[in-house]
Design a protein around this motif. Sequence first.
Motif, PDB file in Angstrom:
ATOM      1  N   THR A  85       7.727  -1.217   4.745  1.00 29.72           N
ATOM      2  CA  THR A  85       7.669  -2.228   4.552  1.00 29.72           C
ATOM      3  C   THR A  85       8.905  -2.806   5.276  1.00 29.72           C
ATOM      4  O   THR A  85       9.058  -4.189   5.205  1.00 29.72           O
ATOM      5  N   ALA A  86       9.531  -2.759   6.106  1.00 31.73           N
ATOM      6  CA  ALA A  86      10.239  -3.076   7.250  1.00 31.73           C
ATOM      7  C   ALA A  86       8.950  -4.184   7.880  1.00 31.73           C
ATOM      8  O   ALA A  86       9.185  -5.894   8.572  1.00 31.73           O
ATOM      9  N   ALA A 121       6.728  -5.664   6.299  1.00 32.74           N
ATOM     10  CA  ALA A 121       6.392  -6.927   4.810  1.00 32.74           C
ATOM     11  C   ALA A 121       6.987  -7.496   4.797  1.00 32.74           C
ATOM     12  O   ALA A 121       7.444  -9.172   4.858  1.00 32.74           O
ATOM     13  N   HIS A 122       8.582  -7.090   5.158  1.00 38.57           N
ATOM     14  CA  HIS A 122      10.067  -7.433   5.186  1.00 38.57           C
ATOM     15  C   HIS A 122       9.791  -8.740   6.749  1.00 38.57           C
ATOM     16  O   HIS A 122      10.161 -10.292   5.889  1.00 38.57           O
ATOM     17  N   GLU A 123       9.500  -8.168   7.300  1.00 39.41           N
ATOM     18  CA  GLU A 123       9.213  -9.006   8.534  1.00 39.41           C
ATOM     19  C   GLU A 123       8.863 -10.423   8.774  1.00 39.41           C
ATOM     20  O   GLU A 123       8.725 -11.417   8.410  1.00 39.41           O
ATOM     21  N   SER A 181       7.265 -11.582   5.066  1.00 40.02           N
ATOM     22  CA  SER A 181       8.508 -12.374   4.197  1.00 40.02           C
ATOM     23  C   SER A 181       9.432 -13.573   5.087  1.00 40.02           C
ATOM     24  O   SER A 181       9.448 -14.636   4.826  1.00 40.02           O
ATOM     25  N   LYS A 182       9.676 -12.939   5.679  1.00 41.50           N
ATOM     26  CA  LYS A 182      10.966 -13.946   6.668  1.00 41.50           C
ATOM     27  C   LYS A 182      10.291 -14.774   6.818  1.00 41.50           C
ATOM     28  O   LYS A 182      10.998 -15.598   7.349  1.00 41.50           O
ATOM     29  N   LYS A 217       6.127 -13.941  -0.952  1.00 33.67           N
ATOM     30  CA  LYS A 217       6.418 -12.850  -1.051  1.00 33.67           C
ATOM     31  C   LYS A 217       5.009 -11.381  -0.314  1.00 33.67           C
ATOM     32  O   LYS A 217       4.133 -12.944  -0.087  1.00 33.67           O
ATOM     33  N   ASP A 270       2.786  -8.231   0.044  1.00 35.37           N
ATOM     34  CA  ASP A 270       3.015  -7.366  -0.318  1.00 35.37           C
ATOM     35  C   ASP A 270       1.877  -5.800   0.346  1.00 35.37           C
ATOM     36  O   ASP A 270       1.389  -6.245   1.683  1.00 35.37           O
TER      37      ASP A 270
END
Length: 341
Positions: free
Chosen positions: A56-57, A59-61, A63-64, A69, A71
Amino acid sequence: MKSLKTSLFAAGILGLALTAAGCSSNHAAGDSAKAKSLTVVFLPGDSAKEAGPARTALAHEISKATGKKVDVKTTTDYNVAIQAISSGKAQLALMGPDSYIQAHKQNAAVAPILTYSGKSGTLKDAQYHSYVMVPKDKASQYKVNGKYSLQKIKGKRMSFVSNTSTSGFAIPAGAIATAFKVSNKDDLQQSGKFFSKVLFGGSHQGSAVNLLKGDADVAAFDDMDLVSYGKFTNDSTKAGADFKVNANAPAPFNSVRGKESIALAAYPVQNEPIAVNSKMVSKSDINKIVKRLTSKAVTNNPKFFAPSDAKVHSLLPKDGNTQFIGISDKWYAPTHKVLGE
């Protein structure tokens, strides 16, 4: 076996001449018609439940960095991950060197953009280790002239990870084929040929469990996928390396807690890449991802890099100055050579 080690250690020498500029290698021209959302696919070893926060981390970075988005796609089969990135169903992947090379072979648009450094913080020591292991209580049976050897593994029950795993098949199988002058490496995958029985664990964890539960006499797996479940009690870089499962190890090691295995042989392997399908991800987004993942914020985030004894399950093991470094396919020339791809 010596030639394998020489080829792989050459990666460190080659790495000295490369910098983060390697990530600016030629990608598909133009930024139009690219994916509007992104999917990151993970190999089975990185798809375990406890690695969820780390996935998740990442994917978050991403995305940032891109504003898109992102997945996450987990897998239980190496070929699923390879097909996902090569077909474009996934646009990014964290994968082993052999899996990357197989995906690149299927689609030249698949290219590595990052790997992680060694303890030095550079590409000089950007490697992990692949092992041929046996149970500790049986290890003395595999000694020849007082030293651990592969010479007595023929006819045993063998567990590999997957036939598309670099450290769980390609490297150890290549070493075994060299040691025994096996002309057809496919014989090492089939029960009743070189080995009496051949198992595939599906992941490094699965292969190790096959060994420690007694379903296999010998097994191949790597260190980086197991250090969250146990530790090496001595030098992990050579034959005789002793891996012990933690007393509180989660599944799938909860049934083999405290058990130990000994390496008959250890081989260096180039660190795994984050790869992209450059037909699906714009050059601009690739540059943004590289910039973000090589930032201090990511380097210092324990969800990305943490010591093996940390409570958090990190994406990758932390040792010294470990960090992401931009690369291109050129950095994997030694692995291409070893695999003949």
